[in-house]
Design a protein around this motif. Sequence first.
Motif, PDB file in Angstrom:
ATOM      1  N   ALA A  64       0.833  -1.209   0.000  1.00  0.00           N
ATOM      2  CA  ALA A  64       0.000   0.000   0.000  1.00  0.00           C
ATOM      3  C   ALA A  64       0.864   1.255   0.000  1.00  0.00           C
ATOM      4  O   ALA A  64       0.558   2.223  -0.717  1.00  0.00           O
ATOM      5  CB  ALA A  64      -0.927  -0.011   1.213  1.00  0.00           C
ATOM      6  N   CYS A  65       1.947   1.247   0.759  1.00  0.00           N
ATOM      7  CA  CYS A  65       2.844   2.408   0.789  1.00  0.00           C
ATOM      8  C   CYS A  65       3.503   2.627  -0.569  1.00  0.00           C
ATOM      9  O   CYS A  65       3.602   3.771  -1.038  1.00  0.00           O
ATOM     10  CB  CYS A  65       3.913   2.223   1.859  1.00  0.00           C
ATOM     11  N   LEU A  66       3.943   1.555  -1.208  1.00  0.00           N
ATOM     12  CA  LEU A  66       4.546   1.683  -2.538  1.00  0.00           C
ATOM     13  C   LEU A  66       3.520   2.147  -3.568  1.00  0.00           C
ATOM     14  O   LEU A  66       3.836   2.945  -4.451  1.00  0.00           O
ATOM     15  CB  LEU A  66       5.170   0.356  -2.970  1.00  0.00           C
ATOM     16  N   LEU A  67       2.303   1.688  -3.446  1.00  0.00           N
ATOM     17  CA  LEU A  67       1.245   2.115  -4.356  1.00  0.00           C
ATOM     18  C   LEU A  67       1.005   3.622  -4.248  1.00  0.00           C
ATOM     19  O   LEU A  67       0.914   4.326  -5.259  1.00  0.00           O
ATOM     20  CB  LEU A  67      -0.043   1.349  -4.070  1.00  0.00           C
ATOM     21  N   VAL A  68       0.926   4.125  -3.028  1.00  0.00           N
ATOM     22  CA  VAL A  68       0.715   5.553  -2.815  1.00  0.00           C
ATOM     23  C   VAL A  68       1.910   6.349  -3.340  1.00  0.00           C
ATOM     24  O   VAL A  68       1.750   7.394  -3.991  1.00  0.00           O
ATOM     25  CB  VAL A  68       0.455   5.854  -1.322  1.00  0.00           C
ATOM     26  N   ALA A  69       3.128   5.850  -3.112  1.00  0.00           N
ATOM     27  CA  ALA A  69       4.327   6.552  -3.585  1.00  0.00           C
ATOM     28  C   ALA A  69       4.357   6.614  -5.111  1.00  0.00           C
ATOM     29  O   ALA A  69       4.621   7.678  -5.694  1.00  0.00           O
ATOM     30  CB  ALA A  69       5.584   5.852  -3.056  1.00  0.00           C
ATOM     31  N   PHE A  70       4.075   5.503  -5.772  1.00  0.00           N
ATOM     32  CA  PHE A  70       4.099   5.499  -7.237  1.00  0.00           C
ATOM     33  C   PHE A  70       2.934   6.295  -7.817  1.00  0.00           C
ATOM     34  O   PHE A  70       3.065   6.892  -8.887  1.00  0.00           O
ATOM     35  CB  PHE A  70       4.119   4.080  -7.781  1.00  0.00           C
ATOM     36  N   LEU A  71       1.828   6.325  -7.135  1.00  0.00           N
ATOM     37  CA  LEU A  71       0.709   7.150  -7.583  1.00  0.00           C
ATOM     38  C   LEU A  71       1.090   8.621  -7.538  1.00  0.00           C
ATOM     39  O   LEU A  71       0.780   9.385  -8.458  1.00  0.00           O
ATOM     40  CB  LEU A  71      -0.527   6.886  -6.727  1.00  0.00           C
ATOM     41  N   ALA A  72       1.800   9.030  -6.500  1.00  0.00           N
ATOM     42  CA  ALA A  72       2.247  10.420  -6.394  1.00  0.00           C
ATOM     43  C   ALA A  72       3.268  10.743  -7.484  1.00  0.00           C
ATOM     44  O   ALA A  72       3.266  11.845  -8.042  1.00  0.00           O
ATOM     45  CB  ALA A  72       2.849  10.673  -5.014  1.00  0.00           C
ATOM     46  N   ILE A  73       4.117   9.790  -7.832  1.00  0.00           N
ATOM     47  CA  ILE A  73       5.134  10.004  -8.858  1.00  0.00           C
ATOM     48  C   ILE A  73       4.502  10.184 -10.236  1.00  0.00           C
ATOM     49  O   ILE A  73       5.032  10.909 -11.081  1.00  0.00           O
ATOM     50  CB  ILE A  73       6.142   8.835  -8.859  1.00  0.00           C
ATOM     51  N   THR A  74       3.362   9.557 -10.482  1.00  0.00           N
ATOM     52  CA  THR A  74       2.745   9.653 -11.808  1.00  0.00           C
ATOM     53  C   THR A  74       2.385  11.086 -12.177  1.00  0.00           C
ATOM     54  O   THR A  74       2.335  11.423 -13.353  1.00  0.00           O
ATOM     55  CB  THR A  74       1.479   8.789 -11.919  1.00  0.00           C
ATOM     56  N   PHE A  75       2.165  11.940 -11.200  1.00  0.00           N
ATOM     57  CA  PHE A  75       1.834  13.322 -11.502  1.00  0.00           C
ATOM     58  C   PHE A  75       3.047  14.106 -11.983  1.00  0.00           C
ATOM     59  O   PHE A  75       2.920  15.211 -12.491  1.00  0.00           O
ATOM     60  CB  PHE A  75       1.191  14.000 -10.294  1.00  0.00           C
TER      61      PHE A  75
END
Length: 106
Positions: A64-75
């Motif tokens: 879940a932490c990696l998912l949130v981090a990569f989601l933030a990077i997509t922007f």
Amino acid sequence: MLTLYLQIGQRFTAGEAGLGNLPLAVGTAVGGSIGVAIFGSVFFARAEAGDFTTGFHRALIVQACLLVAFLAITFLLPRKGRPEEEQHVIPEAAADGSGPERELAA
């Protein structure tokens, strides 16, 4: 993931489909291997002690932490690719004929 495949797939013609698929296939294989290694390490660090539930719980928290981090990077990724006129530019062939062909096969 589907959006990434669609964006990259639109950049290539039918004759270049293999060229466009290579980075996606390699990225998927390497990403899957790294994911299995990370989550397996987190899970089995607790599972060795016989506590499978805590190992599974911690692996899900890491995921879940990696998912949130990569989601933030997509922007931070660019919103649009190159302009259409720059999509399929072929450099001029060398005088000795060693360069690429000037026309793409349709």
